[in-house]
Design an enzyme around this catalytic site. Structure first.
Site: not given
Ligand SMILES: [Mg+2]
Length: 240
Positions: A8, A10
């Site tokens: 992922d 962020d």
């Molecule tokens: Mg995230």
């Protein structure tokens, strides 16, 4: 076969909130609107709610972009019909894309994964706008360690939908068992890995950790990049 790490973006590798803060300040100021900590807090609270609606499938990306800036115009005491929310949204995304901010230690961590774990392949699996993700990755130098980007806007489907991961796997071209999803979010990353029957690492876990691990079938947890490196090294030695 490689060891395929799906990260992922962020709050896992990049600090989304720091970029968002800078970009909102730049965008509002350039359009003659006031900016304050309170306006930023209200914007992020609404944004979080809207992204959860998007993940549930009750809202489109365009609706999300329109609604968040219509709200901000009203919040700043302006008539929402006097400004084009999509045009402002585009400026905001562009401002974010040149203002990437790394999570502390992320660059060294990826360098270590890439050079130390045999056959490591590093992918980004992120919900969001492609221009935003690509720009922030390039502006921070993360791009030199990344083999490919899987961004929901390009794939046409969002995490936690199993179809998001099926498309990633089709592009990777290797078995499910060679892939592991690493992320901070229960509702997109961990639920997505569960839906797609992938191994997973919950990064920076908080709250009822044991209960959530059982509920989301989470394989590992890691509370720092050092812990994450150890987990991925261990997983890599046994995955197949
Ligand atoms: Mg995230």
């Amino acid at each position: 076969m490689h060891r395929n790490f799906l990260f992922d973006l962020d709050q896992t590798l990049l600090d989304f909130h720091a970029s968002e803060y800078k970009a909102l300040q730049i965008t509002l100021t350039e359009n003659g609107l006031p900016f304050s900590e309170e306006i930023y807090r209200d914007f992020t609270a609404l944004n979080k709610f809207l992204w959860l609606e998007l993940e549930k499938g009750t809202l489109s990306r365009t609706e999300l972009f329109v609604r968040r800036f219509q709200y901000i115009f009203r919040r700043c005491g302006r008539d929402p019909s006097s400004i084009d929310p999509l045009a402002i949204n585009e400026k905001f995304i562009l401002a974010m894309s040149v203002n990437g901010v790394l999570m502390d230690g992320a660059l060294d961590f990826l360098a270590k994964v890439k050079t130390t774990i045999p056959d490591a392949r590093i992918y980004i699996a992120s919900n969001g706008a492609t221009v935003n993700a690509k720009g922030r990755i390039a502006s921070t130098g993360l791009d030199r360690y990344i083999d490919d980007l899987f961004i929901s806007e390009d794939l046409g489907v969002v995490k936690p939908d199993a179809a998001f991961f099926d498309r990633c796997l089709a592009k990777i071209g290797e078995p499910r068992s060679s892939c592991i999803m690493i992320g901070d979010s229960l509702s997109s990353d961990m639920l997505g890995a569960k839906n797609a029957s992938l191994d997973s690492v919950w990064f920076m876990p908080s709250g009822e950790i044991e209960k959530m691990m059982a509920q989301y079938h989470i394989t590992f947890c890691a509370s720092s990049f050092d812990e994450l490196f150890d987990v991925l090294t261990k997983w890599s030695a046994t995955a197949g």
